[in-house]
Design a protein around this motif. Structure first.
Motif, PDB file in Angstrom:
ATOM      1  N   GLY A 187       0.802  -1.212   0.000  1.00  0.00           N
ATOM      2  CA  GLY A 187       0.000   0.000   0.000  1.00  0.00           C
ATOM      3  C   GLY A 187       0.834   1.261   0.000  1.00  0.00           C
ATOM      4  N   ARG A 188       1.981   1.208   0.679  1.00  0.00           N
ATOM      5  CA  ARG A 188       2.855   2.390   0.713  1.00  0.00           C
ATOM      6  C   ARG A 188       3.515   2.655  -0.636  1.00  0.00           C
ATOM      7  NH1 ARG A 188       4.044   0.324   5.982  1.00  0.00           N
ATOM      8  NH2 ARG A 188       5.897  -0.783   5.207  1.00  0.00           N
ATOM      9  N   LEU A 189       3.629   1.657  -1.491  1.00  0.00           N
ATOM     10  CA  LEU A 189       4.243   1.872  -2.808  1.00  0.00           C
ATOM     11  C   LEU A 189       3.507   2.948  -3.599  1.00  0.00           C
ATOM     12  CD1 LEU A 189       4.873  -1.815  -3.994  1.00  0.00           C
ATOM     13  CD2 LEU A 189       6.610  -0.144  -3.311  1.00  0.00           C
ATOM     14  N   TRP A 190       2.192   2.965  -3.473  1.00  0.00           N
ATOM     15  CA  TRP A 190       1.402   3.896  -4.293  1.00  0.00           C
ATOM     16  C   TRP A 190       0.502   4.819  -3.471  1.00  0.00           C
ATOM     17  CZ3 TRP A 190       0.598  -1.502  -6.026  1.00  0.00           C
ATOM     18  CH2 TRP A 190      -0.349  -2.191  -5.266  1.00  0.00           C
ATOM     19  N   ALA A 191       0.727   4.912  -2.183  1.00  0.00           N
ATOM     20  CA  ALA A 191      -0.154   5.702  -1.320  1.00  0.00           C
ATOM     21  C   ALA A 191      -0.261   7.150  -1.788  1.00  0.00           C
ATOM     22  CB  ALA A 191       0.357   5.659   0.121  1.00  0.00           C
ATOM     23  N   GLY A 192      -1.499   7.610  -1.915  1.00  0.00           N
ATOM     24  CA  GLY A 192      -1.765   9.023  -2.174  1.00  0.00           C
ATOM     25  C   GLY A 192      -1.941   9.425  -3.619  1.00  0.00           C
ATOM     26  N   ASP A 193      -1.562   8.550  -4.571  1.00  0.00           N
ATOM     27  CA  ASP A 193      -1.553   9.029  -5.957  1.00  0.00           C
ATOM     28  C   ASP A 193      -1.577   7.839  -6.910  1.00  0.00           C
ATOM     29  OD1 ASP A 193      -1.212  10.354  -8.326  1.00  0.00           O
ATOM     30  OD2 ASP A 193       0.622  11.394  -7.740  1.00  0.00           O
ATOM     31  N   TRP A 194      -2.536   7.831  -7.847  1.00  0.00           N
ATOM     32  CA  TRP A 194      -2.576   6.755  -8.841  1.00  0.00           C
ATOM     33  C   TRP A 194      -1.387   6.820  -9.802  1.00  0.00           C
ATOM     34  CZ3 TRP A 194      -5.100   2.323  -8.974  1.00  0.00           C
ATOM     35  CH2 TRP A 194      -6.204   2.179  -8.118  1.00  0.00           C
ATOM     36  N   GLN A 195      -0.741   7.988  -9.917  1.00  0.00           N
ATOM     37  CA  GLN A 195       0.478   8.046 -10.717  1.00  0.00           C
ATOM     38  C   GLN A 195       1.541   7.144 -10.117  1.00  0.00           C
ATOM     39  OE1 GLN A 195       1.203   9.755 -13.776  1.00  0.00           O
ATOM     40  NE2 GLN A 195       2.878   8.273 -13.543  1.00  0.00           N
ATOM     41  N   ARG A 196       1.600   7.067  -8.794  1.00  0.00           N
ATOM     42  CA  ARG A 196       2.548   6.177  -8.137  1.00  0.00           C
ATOM     43  C   ARG A 196       2.205   4.713  -8.406  1.00  0.00           C
ATOM     44  NH1 ARG A 196       3.680   7.805  -2.028  1.00  0.00           N
ATOM     45  NH2 ARG A 196       5.279   6.204  -2.384  1.00  0.00           N
ATOM     46  N   PHE A 197       0.941   4.434  -8.617  1.00  0.00           N
ATOM     47  CA  PHE A 197       0.546   3.082  -9.019  1.00  0.00           C
ATOM     48  C   PHE A 197       1.143   2.747 -10.388  1.00  0.00           C
ATOM     49  CE2 PHE A 197      -2.501   0.185 -11.112  1.00  0.00           C
ATOM     50  CZ  PHE A 197      -2.565  -0.842 -10.176  1.00  0.00           C
ATOM     51  N   ILE A 198       1.065   3.691 -11.317  1.00  0.00           N
ATOM     52  CA  ILE A 198       1.660   3.485 -12.643  1.00  0.00           C
ATOM     53  C   ILE A 198       3.171   3.331 -12.515  1.00  0.00           C
ATOM     54  CG2 ILE A 198       2.000   4.490 -14.933  1.00  0.00           C
ATOM     55  CD1 ILE A 198      -0.882   3.617 -14.398  1.00  0.00           C
ATOM     56  N   ASP A 199       3.794   4.130 -11.668  1.00  0.00           N
ATOM     57  CA  ASP A 199       5.237   4.024 -11.466  1.00  0.00           C
ATOM     58  C   ASP A 199       5.615   2.653 -10.894  1.00  0.00           C
ATOM     59  OD1 ASP A 199       5.374   6.629 -12.344  1.00  0.00           O
ATOM     60  OD2 ASP A 199       5.521   7.501 -10.329  1.00  0.00           O
ATOM     61  N   THR A 200       4.792   2.136  -9.999  1.00  0.00           N
ATOM     62  CA  THR A 200       5.025   0.786  -9.478  1.00  0.00           C
ATOM     63  C   THR A 200       4.906  -0.237 -10.594  1.00  0.00           C
ATOM     64  OG1 THR A 200       4.150   1.431  -7.305  1.00  0.00           O
ATOM     65  CG2 THR A 200       4.265  -0.924  -7.785  1.00  0.00           C
ATOM     66  N   GLY A 201       3.969   0.006 -11.501  1.00  0.00           N
ATOM     67  CA  GLY A 201       3.822  -0.886 -12.655  1.00  0.00           C
ATOM     68  C   GLY A 201       5.069  -0.901 -13.523  1.00  0.00           C
ATOM     69  N   ARG A 202       5.695   0.245 -13.692  1.00  0.00           N
ATOM     70  CA  ARG A 202       6.932   0.294 -14.479  1.00  0.00           C
ATOM     71  C   ARG A 202       8.030  -0.503 -13.778  1.00  0.00           C
ATOM     72  NH1 ARG A 202       6.289   4.406 -18.349  1.00  0.00           N
ATOM     73  NH2 ARG A 202       4.675   5.940 -17.835  1.00  0.00           N
ATOM     74  N   ALA A 203       8.083  -0.408 -12.430  1.00  0.00           N
ATOM     75  CA  ALA A 203       9.074  -1.195 -11.687  1.00  0.00           C
ATOM     76  C   ALA A 203       8.795  -2.682 -11.830  1.00  0.00           C
ATOM     77  CB  ALA A 203       9.059  -0.778 -10.212  1.00  0.00           C
ATOM     78  N   TYR A 204       7.518  -3.042 -11.796  1.00  0.00           N
ATOM     79  CA  TYR A 204       7.145  -4.448 -11.990  1.00  0.00           C
ATOM     80  C   TYR A 204       7.584  -4.929 -13.383  1.00  0.00           C
ATOM     81  CZ  TYR A 204       4.257  -8.642 -12.484  1.00  0.00           C
ATOM     82  OH  TYR A 204       3.831  -9.935 -12.694  1.00  0.00           O
ATOM     83  N   ASP A 309      -3.847 -11.070  -2.503  1.00  0.00           N
ATOM     84  CA  ASP A 309      -3.983 -10.344  -1.236  1.00  0.00           C
ATOM     85  C   ASP A 309      -4.643  -9.001  -1.543  1.00  0.00           C
ATOM     86  OD1 ASP A 309      -3.651  -9.458   1.460  1.00  0.00           O
ATOM     87  OD2 ASP A 309      -1.820 -10.664   1.614  1.00  0.00           O
ATOM     88  N   VAL A 310      -4.914  -8.217  -0.497  1.00  0.00           N
ATOM     89  CA  VAL A 310      -5.624  -6.951  -0.645  1.00  0.00           C
ATOM     90  C   VAL A 310      -4.852  -5.845   0.059  1.00  0.00           C
ATOM     91  CG1 VAL A 310      -7.822  -5.753  -0.339  1.00  0.00           C
ATOM     92  CG2 VAL A 310      -7.793  -8.257  -0.565  1.00  0.00           C
ATOM     93  N   ALA A 311      -4.603  -4.740  -0.655  1.00  0.00           N
ATOM     94  CA  ALA A 311      -3.931  -3.569  -0.082  1.00  0.00           C
ATOM     95  C   ALA A 311      -4.793  -2.334  -0.295  1.00  0.00           C
ATOM     96  CB  ALA A 311      -2.564  -3.366  -0.733  1.00  0.00           C
ATOM     97  N   ALA A 312      -4.538  -1.314   0.491  1.00  0.00           N
ATOM     98  CA  ALA A 312      -5.262  -0.055   0.333  1.00  0.00           C
ATOM     99  C   ALA A 312      -4.975   0.554  -1.040  1.00  0.00           C
ATOM    100  CB  ALA A 312      -4.859   0.923   1.433  1.00  0.00           C
ATOM    101  N   ALA A 313      -5.967   1.211  -1.597  1.00  0.00           N
ATOM    102  CA  ALA A 313      -5.813   1.890  -2.885  1.00  0.00           C
ATOM    103  C   ALA A 313      -5.056   3.205  -2.695  1.00  0.00           C
ATOM    104  CB  ALA A 313      -7.177   2.157  -3.499  1.00  0.00           C
ATOM    105  N   PRO A 314      -4.538   3.786  -3.778  1.00  0.00           N
ATOM    106  CA  PRO A 314      -3.830   5.064  -3.656  1.00  0.00           C
ATOM    107  C   PRO A 314      -4.658   6.176  -3.023  1.00  0.00           C
ATOM    108  CG  PRO A 314      -3.344   4.068  -5.762  1.00  0.00           C
ATOM    109  CD  PRO A 314      -4.407   3.216  -5.135  1.00  0.00           C
ATOM    110  N   ARG A 315      -5.956   6.238  -3.375  1.00  0.00           N
ATOM    111  CA  ARG A 315      -6.830   7.267  -2.826  1.00  0.00           C
ATOM    112  C   ARG A 315      -8.188   6.665  -2.530  1.00  0.00           C
ATOM    113  NH1 ARG A 315      -7.137  12.269  -6.789  1.00  0.00           N
ATOM    114  NH2 ARG A 315      -8.310  13.079  -5.025  1.00  0.00           N
ATOM    115  N   PRO A 316      -8.892   7.145  -1.491  1.00  0.00           N
ATOM    116  CA  PRO A 316     -10.244   6.649  -1.223  1.00  0.00           C
ATOM    117  C   PRO A 316     -11.170   6.953  -2.387  1.00  0.00           C
ATOM    118  CG  PRO A 316      -9.388   7.884   0.650  1.00  0.00           C
ATOM    119  CD  PRO A 316      -8.450   8.128  -0.492  1.00  0.00           C
TER     120      PRO A 316
END
Length: 443
Positions: A187-204, A309-316
């Motif tokens: 959850g901390r990888l992308w907390a606060g911003d869906w752009q960080r989710f995309i950035d995590t995807g690039r790392a993946y 598994d289940v983690a918190a989303a970047p934003r509510p």
């Protein structure tokens, strides 16, 4: 404040609907008088009262034993449910029955994407449940209550479930890609911003296991992102802003980024190839409202147990949820109101979460053991009660408009697929979505 449907094609459609509504209301009132005020609802009336309820999909009331319990508590009442599997078939039928003033169930379900349209154009055809005995607006999340409330303060539906978004992810694929697997760390990888989710995807993607990609679809990213913004397709004055909305543009750009970076499986959600990709372990993440948990379990099967598994989303954000309302033309109006209030009370919503994973829209349910202590064994014993209710408390009050569902579908089912599946330029997909909306508005 002037609503969007007060001018141009909106005005013509609204006037026609309101005229039909007025005619139906007169007919229903006369019909009610012909029935002597609804004798069937009165104590001492002849026979049992059969309360009908029309729903789409699986609301879970029958599966959780709530109908059976209510009938036991009310010996004179029988409940008969009529179910249409998909809302896209159910909703047009509901509108037809409302316009005709016949064929309606005593209780009718309404999906969140349609509730504003019903409230704006046909709200007068529903009982104001805000005045029903035992109903307090404070029992519901404020944003949920607001969704079913008309401009003049009438509440046409009581909130059932909601769809707070989390992210479901494959621990085994994350581990092989060199990413953390603990849900808090994820959850901390992308907390606060869906752009960080995309950035995590690039790392993946840099170390992705062979044959896998980061996420299922660009439309899933779009939906998860846009539902975190209060104003999306309409502004607070009721004006359509789909062409200039920062929420739409930001969510569109995130979806396009994911496609261009090769992070998606290029699948359309809820179609057979998407189902098969779960079984094949094709993607590592999916935007995950609570109703998605059962879908993942069904499609991934035994092979996916304890891998997801289940983690918190970047934003509510909220994706999904429904309401139940009582048409004024209901044959057993008083009995229907009583049943609707009981079904949506916190205790019953907590039981539904326990059996069907539908997150309650009543905060009092969150302290009840069925919700507070809920874990999901299939998803690594994830504390789904805590994850989803934490998101629910922080979801903003979303601004809805009468063509909300059609506008969203234009982007997810028309514009994005042109970019993702057909390989067309982003600007072409954007224009296609805009054109689809214009045709829907003018049609």
């Amino acid at each position: 404040m002037t609503p969007a449907w007060s001018s141009g094609p909106y005005r013509r459609r609204a006037l026609l609907l309101l005229a039909a509504a007025a005619l139906v209301l007169v007919v229903s009132l006369l019909d009610g008088c012909a029935r002597d005020g609804g004798d069937a609802d009165r104590p001492g009336g002849s026979g049992r009262t059969t309360v009908t309820i029309g729903t789409f999909g699986v609301f879970g009331y029958k599966q959780a034993g709530l109908y059976e319990e209510y009938e036991r508590l009310h010996p004179g009442v029988t409940i008969r449910e009529s179910v249409i599997e998909r809302n896209d078939a159910y909703y047009p039928q509901l509108l037809t029955h409302l316009a005709a003033g016949s064929g309606l169930a005593d209780i009718q379900a309404m999906e969140v994407g349609n509730i504003h349209q019903v409230a704006a154009a046909q709200g007068d055809l529903f009982v104001d449940l805000g005045r029903a005995k035992g109903v307090r607006s404070s029992d519901w999340l404020p944003w949920k209550w607001a969704q079913a409330t008309t401009r003049d303060g009438r509440t046409i539906g009581l909130g059932t479930d909601i769809g707070p978004i989390a992210v479901c992810y494959r621990k085994d694929l994350f581990r092989r890609a060199g990413l953390p697997t603990d849900r808090e760390a994820v959850g901390r990888l992308w907390a606060g911003d869906w752009q960080r989710f995309i950035d995590t995807g690039r790392a993946y993607a840099r170390r992705a296991p062979a044959g896998t990609v980061f996420t299922d679809s660009a439309a899933g990213i779009y939906n998860a992102s846009i539902h975190a913004y209060p104003e999306r397709y309409y502004d607070r004055r009721g004006r359509p802003v789909y062409a200039s909305s920062p929420a739409v543009r930001t969510s569109w750009d995130l979806a396009v980024q994911a496609v261009r970076a090769g992070l998606t499986a290029r699948l359309k959600q809820f179609e057979k190839p998407w189902d098969q990709a779960y079984a094949n372990g094709r993607f590592a993440t999916v935007a995950c409202p609570p109703w998605m948990l059962g879908y993942i379990k069904e499609k991934s099967g035994a092979a996916g147990r304890d891998k997801w598994d289940v983690a918190a989303a970047p934003r509510p954000a909220n994706w999904g949820g429904s309401f139940i309302g009582v048409p004024k033309a209901a044959r057993h109006r008083a009995a229907a109101i009583e049943l609707a209030v009981w079904l949506t009370a916190p205790a019953q919503q907590a039981r539904l979460f326990e059996r069907q994973a539908g997150v309650p829209s009543t905060p009092a349910s969150y302290a009840m053991p069925q919700v507070r202590d809920a874990r999901n064994a299939y998803f690594g014993n994830a504390p789904i009660g805590a994850i989803f209710t934490a998101a629910a408390r922080s979801i903003p009050t979303l601004v809805h408009g009468p063509m909300e569902a059609q506008m969203g579908t234009a982007f997810t089912d028309v514009g994005i697929p042109q970019v993702e599946q057909q390989g067309r330029p982003a600007r072409a997909g954007w224009r296609a979505a805009q054109k689809e909306i214009e045709n829907a508005v003018d049609g």
